[in-house]
Design a protein around this motif. Structure first.
Motif, short mmCIF file in Angstrom:
data_model
loop_
_atom_site.label_atom_id
_atom_site.label_comp_id
_atom_site.label_asym_id
_atom_site.label_seq_id
_atom_site.Cartn_x
_atom_site.Cartn_y
_atom_site.Cartn_z
N MET A 107 6.05 -6.85 -3.59
CA MET A 107 5.21 -6.31 -4.65
C MET A 107 3.80 -5.99 -4.15
SD MET A 107 7.53 -6.08 -6.75
CE MET A 107 6.56 -5.24 -8.00
N GLN A 108 3.33 -6.71 -3.15
CA GLN A 108 2.07 -6.33 -2.53
C GLN A 108 2.18 -4.96 -1.87
OE1 GLN A 108 1.43 -9.73 0.08
NE2 GLN A 108 -0.17 -10.52 -1.25
N LEU A 109 3.29 -4.73 -1.19
CA LEU A 109 3.51 -3.43 -0.55
C LEU A 109 3.66 -2.33 -1.60
CD1 LEU A 109 5.96 -4.56 2.27
CD2 LEU A 109 3.54 -3.98 2.52
N ALA A 110 4.28 -2.67 -2.73
CA ALA A 110 4.41 -1.70 -3.82
C ALA A 110 3.04 -1.32 -4.37
CB ALA A 110 5.30 -2.27 -4.93
N GLU A 111 2.15 -2.30 -4.50
CA GLU A 111 0.79 -2.01 -4.98
C GLU A 111 0.05 -1.07 -4.04
OE1 GLU A 111 -0.77 -5.50 -7.91
OE2 GLU A 111 -1.47 -5.54 -5.85
N LYS A 112 0.37 -1.15 -2.77
CA LYS A 112 -0.28 -0.29 -1.78
C LYS A 112 0.37 1.08 -1.68
CE LYS A 112 -1.77 -4.17 1.10
NZ LYS A 112 -1.59 -4.88 2.40
N GLY A 113 1.43 1.29 -2.46
CA GLY A 113 2.13 2.57 -2.43
C GLY A 113 3.06 2.73 -1.26
N LEU A 114 3.36 1.64 -0.57
CA LEU A 114 4.23 1.71 0.61
C LEU A 114 5.70 1.61 0.27
CD1 LEU A 114 2.16 -0.52 3.07
CD2 LEU A 114 2.29 1.98 2.97
N VAL A 115 6.02 1.18 -0.94
CA VAL A 115 7.41 1.04 -1.35
C VAL A 115 7.51 1.27 -2.85
CG1 VAL A 115 7.26 -1.46 -1.72
CG2 VAL A 115 9.45 -0.45 -1.18
N ASP A 116 8.62 1.89 -3.26
CA ASP A 116 8.92 2.14 -4.67
C ASP A 116 10.09 1.25 -5.04
OD1 ASP A 116 9.77 3.06 -7.14
OD2 ASP A 116 9.95 5.16 -6.54
N VAL A 117 9.89 0.34 -6.00
CA VAL A 117 10.96 -0.62 -6.31
C VAL A 117 12.19 0.06 -6.90
CG1 VAL A 117 9.37 -2.55 -6.61
CG2 VAL A 117 10.02 -1.16 -8.60
N ASN A 118 12.05 1.27 -7.40
CA ASN A 118 13.19 1.98 -7.97
C ASN A 118 13.88 2.90 -6.96
OD1 ASN A 118 13.02 0.94 -10.69
ND2 ASN A 118 11.14 2.15 -10.89
N ALA A 119 13.38 2.91 -5.74
CA ALA A 119 13.97 3.76 -4.71
C ALA A 119 15.14 3.05 -4.03
CB ALA A 119 12.91 4.10 -3.66
N PRO A 120 16.09 3.81 -3.49
CA PRO A 120 17.18 3.20 -2.73
C PRO A 120 16.62 2.46 -1.51
CG PRO A 120 17.70 5.48 -3.25
CD PRO A 120 16.25 5.27 -3.60
N VAL A 121 17.20 1.34 -1.19
CA VAL A 121 16.80 0.59 -0.01
C VAL A 121 16.92 1.47 1.23
CG1 VAL A 121 17.29 -1.46 1.39
CG2 VAL A 121 17.57 -1.55 -1.10
N ALA A 122 17.93 2.35 1.23
CA ALA A 122 18.20 3.19 2.40
C ALA A 122 17.07 4.17 2.69
CB ALA A 122 19.51 3.95 2.21
N ARG A 123 16.17 4.41 1.73
CA ARG A 123 15.02 5.26 2.02
C ARG A 123 14.16 4.63 3.12
NH1 ARG A 123 10.81 6.87 -2.70
NH2 ARG A 123 12.69 7.97 -3.43
N TYR A 124 14.13 3.32 3.16
CA TYR A 124 13.29 2.60 4.11
C TYR A 124 14.09 1.98 5.25
CZ TYR A 124 10.53 3.02 -0.13
OH TYR A 124 9.90 3.51 -1.24
N LEU A 125 15.34 1.63 4.97
CA LEU A 125 16.25 1.08 5.99
C LEU A 125 17.51 1.93 5.97
CD1 LEU A 125 15.90 -2.74 5.10
CD2 LEU A 125 14.77 -1.53 6.99
N PRO A 126 17.50 3.09 6.65
CA PRO A 126 18.60 4.06 6.53
C PRO A 126 19.99 3.48 6.80
CG PRO A 126 16.74 5.04 7.67
CD PRO A 126 16.40 3.59 7.51
N GLN A 127 20.12 2.54 7.70
CA GLN A 127 21.43 1.97 8.01
C GLN A 127 22.03 1.21 6.84
OE1 GLN A 127 20.01 -0.05 11.71
NE2 GLN A 127 21.88 0.78 12.59
N PHE A 128 21.20 0.83 5.90
CA PHE A 128 21.68 0.06 4.75
C PHE A 128 22.63 0.88 3.88
CE2 PHE A 128 21.27 -1.84 0.49
CZ PHE A 128 21.47 -3.19 0.79
N ALA A 129 22.59 2.19 3.98
CA ALA A 129 23.45 3.05 3.15
C ALA A 129 24.93 2.90 3.47
CB ALA A 129 23.02 4.51 3.32
N ALA A 130 25.26 2.32 4.60
CA ALA A 130 26.66 2.18 5.01
C ALA A 130 27.46 1.37 4.00
CB ALA A 130 26.73 1.51 6.38
N ALA A 131 28.75 1.62 3.98
CA ALA A 131 29.73 0.84 3.20
C ALA A 131 29.45 0.86 1.70
CB ALA A 131 29.77 -0.60 3.71
#
Length: 393
Positions: A107-131
Motif C-alpha cells: 500500500m505504500q507503493l500504491a500511494e507512490k503510484g508504483l502499483v495499482d491494486v486492481n491491476a493484474p499481478v502479471a503487469r509487474y511480474l510477467p511470469q505470474f501469468a502462467a497456468a
C-alpha cells in the motif's frame, strides 16, 4: 522504564545489555491500577498454560492512547532448558508478517503510484501469468481470493528464493480467481516478491527502512542476530531435530532463507503495542508516525473482497472470515486483526479505540496445541472488562 537499543547494523535488529533488559522486564511487569478489571482474562491465560496449550504468554490491552494492561505468564522455553517468560521476549510473529509488513509495503507503493491494486499481478511480474493466473489482481492476493493453494508443497525437495519463485509462477489456481476465499501463503509470498521488484530492496531491508524505523520499532526485524538468541522464544524441532530459535518457524519462509512475504518478522510485545497504537492513532485521525495516509489505511482495514463474498477481508487484515475468532463476542464488527501459526495474534477495534494482543510460542517444543479458543475467550473477557456490549452475530 523502557530501554531501547541501537539498531543491529546489518539487519536492523537489537543488541543490548542483559542487565538493562532484566530491569526493563521487571519494570514492564508492574501492572497499572486497571489490572483488576482483567483478572478473568489473566486467569484464562494461566489456565491455558496449566493445560499445556502453550508454555507461556505475554499479552496486553491498549485503549485511548495507552497500554492499560499487560501481563507475563509461564515459560519462554521448556527444552533444552527451562526459562521464564519475560516482557521483552522476542517472538516469531509468523503470519502477522502479512498485514504488518507485506500488505503495508504494497500500500505504500500504491500511494507512490508504483502499483495499482486492481491491476493484474502479471503487469509487474510477467511470469505470474502462467497456468491461468493472468487475471489474478493484486487485490485478489491481498484479500486471499486468488484461488491459489494454501502453501507450497515441500516435495520434491527444494531450497532458496529462486526455487520458490519458480514454483509460484507455475502454480495453478485451485478455483477460479475471485470465486472463493482460500487463505494462501502463496498470495503474500508473491506480494513480497512484488515489493522487492518495485522497490529494488529485499523485503527485510525495505521493512526496516520504511516501516520499522519510522515507527521506532527497534526490537523488530527479520533474521535476528545470534547475539539476540537468548531472549527469543524457541518454537519447535525442525525436520533435522534442531530446535528452532531465531530461525523462522514457517517451512516455506525458512526455505527462502528467512525473508518472505508470508512470515519471517520477529518482534516483541513493546513493539507490537507501538505498531497497534500508531495504526489506531492514524485510523482515528490523531497525530501518528504510522507510515501511510489515513485514507489508504481506511482502505486496508475495511472490506475489500470481491462483491457478494461472505468472508470479509481488508488488504492484509482479517475482518470477518473463518479465521476471525480472535474478535471474541464484544469487539465491534468494524474491528480487524490477524493471527500467526506460532501462537501470536493482534486484534484492533477502532470503534472502541482499543486493541488486544497475545503472544505465545504455542508450538514449543513439539508442535503444541490450539490457542484458537483462548484468543476468542480472552478478547471476550477484555470486552467485558471494558464494558463493551455484545457485538452480536
Amino acid at each position: 522504564m523502557t530501554v531501547w537499543f541501537p539498531a543491529f547494523s546489518r539487519r536492523g535488529f537489537l543488541q543490548g545489555s542483559s542487565l538493562l533488559l532484566a530491569q526493563a522486564a521487571l519494570s514492564a511487569c508492574q501492572a497499572p491500577p486497571e489490572a483488576d478489571r482483567f483478572v478473568k482474562a489473566d486467569a484464562l491465560i494461566r489456565q491455558a498454560i496449566s493445560k499445556g496449550e502453550c508454555p507461556g504468554a505475554v499479552w496486553g490491552v491498549g485503549q485511548q492512547g495507552r497500554l492499560i494492561h499487560r501481563s507475563v505468564f509461564g515459560a519462554r522455553s521448556l527444552v533444552p532448558t527451562h526459562e521464564a517468560m519475560t516482557w521483552d521476549t522476542v517472538f516469531d510473529m509468523a503470519s502477522l508478517t502479512k498485514p504488518m509488513i507485506t500488505a503495508l509495503a504494497v500500500m505504500q507503493l500504491a500511494e507512490k503510484g508504483l502499483v495499482d491494486v486492481n491491476a493484474p499481478v502479471a503487469r509487474y511480474l510477467p511470469q505470474f501469468a502462467a497456468a491461468g493466473k493472468g487475471q489474478i489482481t493484486i487485490r485478489l492476493l491481498l484479500t486471499h481470493f486468488s484461488g491459489l493453494q494454501p502453501d507450497l508443497p515441500r516435495m520434491p525437495d527444494w531450497w532458496g528464493k529462486a526455487a520458490a519463485t519458480d514454483r509460484i509462477m507455475q502454480a495453478v489456481p485451485k478455483i477460479a480467481p475471485g470465486s472463493g476465499f482460500i487463505y494462501s501463503d502463496l498470495n503474500f509470498i508473491t506480494l513480497g516478491l512484488l515489493v522487492e521488484k518495485l522497490s529494488g530492496q529485499t523485503l527485510d531491508v525495505y521493512a526496516q527502512n520504511t516501516i520499522l524505523s519510522p515507527l521506532g520499532m527497534t526490537q523488530s526485524g527479520f533474521l535476528p542476530p545470534i547475539s539476540e538468541q537468548a531472549r527469543i522464544a524457541p518454537t519447535q524441532y525442525d525436520e533435522h531435530g534442531t530446535m528452532l530459535r531465531g530461525i523462522v518457524h514457517d517451512p516455506t519462509a525458512r526455505r527462502m532463507n528467512g525473508v518472505a512475504g508470508n512470515a519471517g518478522l520477529f518482534s516483541t510485545a513493546e513493539d507490537l503495542a507501538r505498531y497497534a497504537q500508531a495504526l489506531l492513532d492514524k485510523r482515528t485521525g490523531r497525530p501518528s508516525a504510522f507510515p501511510l495516509s489515513r485514507a489508504t489505511l481506511l482502505m486496508m482495514t475495511t472490506p475489500q473482497q470481491p462483491a457478494g463474498q461472505s468472508s470479509l477481508r481488508g488488504f492484509g487484515w482479517d475482518i470477518a472470515s473463518p479465521y476471525a475468532s480472535p474478535r471474541g463476542e464484544r469487539l465491534s464488527h468494524h474491528s480487524f486483526g490477524h493471527t500467526g501459526f506460532t501462537g501470536t495474534s493482534l486484534w484492533i477495534d477502532p470503534d472502541n479505540d482499543c486493541y488486544v494482543f497475545i503472544l505465545t510460542n504455542r508450538v514449543h517444543p513439539n508442535g503444541g496445541h490450539s490457542v484458537v479458543h483462548l484468543r476468542h475467550d480472552v478478547a471476550t473477557a477484555v470486552g467485558e472488562a471494558l464494558g463493551l456490549p455484545e457485538a452480536g452475530p
